[in-house]
Each structure stands twice: as C-alpha cells, then as structure tokens.
Design a protein around this motif. Sequence first.
Motif, mmCIF file in Angstrom:
data_model
loop_
_atom_site.group_PDB
_atom_site.id
_atom_site.type_symbol
_atom_site.label_atom_id
_atom_site.label_comp_id
_atom_site.label_asym_id
_atom_site.label_seq_id
_atom_site.Cartn_x
_atom_site.Cartn_y
_atom_site.Cartn_z
ATOM 1 N N GLU A 41 0.832 -1.201 0.000
ATOM 2 C CA GLU A 41 0.000 0.000 0.000
ATOM 3 C C GLU A 41 0.874 1.261 0.000
ATOM 4 O OE1 GLU A 41 -3.748 1.937 2.475
ATOM 5 O OE2 GLU A 41 -2.581 0.336 3.383
ATOM 6 N N TRP A 45 1.101 4.027 -3.053
ATOM 7 C CA TRP A 45 0.874 5.461 -2.818
ATOM 8 C C TRP A 45 2.070 6.274 -3.305
ATOM 9 C CZ3 TRP A 45 -2.399 9.200 -2.087
ATOM 10 C CH2 TRP A 45 -1.972 10.407 -1.544
ATOM 11 N N ALA A 76 -9.038 4.424 2.252
ATOM 12 C CA ALA A 76 -9.471 4.539 0.857
ATOM 13 C C ALA A 76 -10.949 4.206 0.681
ATOM 14 C CB ALA A 76 -8.608 3.643 -0.028
ATOM 15 N N GLU A 77 -11.449 3.217 1.411
ATOM 16 C CA GLU A 77 -12.836 2.785 1.247
ATOM 17 C C GLU A 77 -13.832 3.899 1.562
ATOM 18 O OE1 GLU A 77 -10.693 1.004 3.413
ATOM 19 O OE2 GLU A 77 -10.071 -0.283 1.756
ATOM 20 N N GLY A 79 -12.698 7.268 2.066
ATOM 21 C CA GLY A 79 -12.157 8.569 1.665
ATOM 22 C C GLY A 79 -11.866 9.473 2.854
#
Length: 85
Positions: A41, A45, A76-77, A79
């Motif tokens: 991850e 990024w 991310a899910e 925001g």
Amino acid sequence: MNTIKSEIVQRLEIISDDKLREVLSFLNYLVWQTENSHTQEDTDWLESDLSGLGNYEPYEWQEGELQEGLPVKFIAETGKIEIGA
C-alpha cells in the motif's frame, strides 16, 4: 552461530578499524531498511500519479485535528483520514 554469521565474524577479524566503521554504517542502513520497509500500500501510494490533486478542494482542518506527532491514516474505502491511527 550459523555458517554465514561465522564467516562474517572471521572476515571482520582481518579488516582494519576504519573499514569496520564502514561495515557498521552499512549494517545500520540494512537494519533501518528492514525496520522501515514499505508495505505494498505504501509503495502504491508513493508511485501513484498525484498530478490531479489540484482538482480537489483543499481540506479544512478542524481545531486540534492537525497536531504535530500524531500519525494519520487515509482510509481509501471511505475517503476519510483517521487521526491517531
């Protein structure tokens, strides 16, 4: 002690002190690299295209939300940013 460690120790015995400092510096780097390795991850990024960030409205931080030393995590899910993660 395993074979590779024994071989390293044997070779360290014949190296001068100034070269041992270099060896120690490199070992410290390897330890740092191991302790600070990136997750997939993190890598995604860091390698992502951020050129479109200027299209978003700036985030308005609330009082006490942006404190020095507090870790933050982007989810991310949803925001959202989680403070103190």
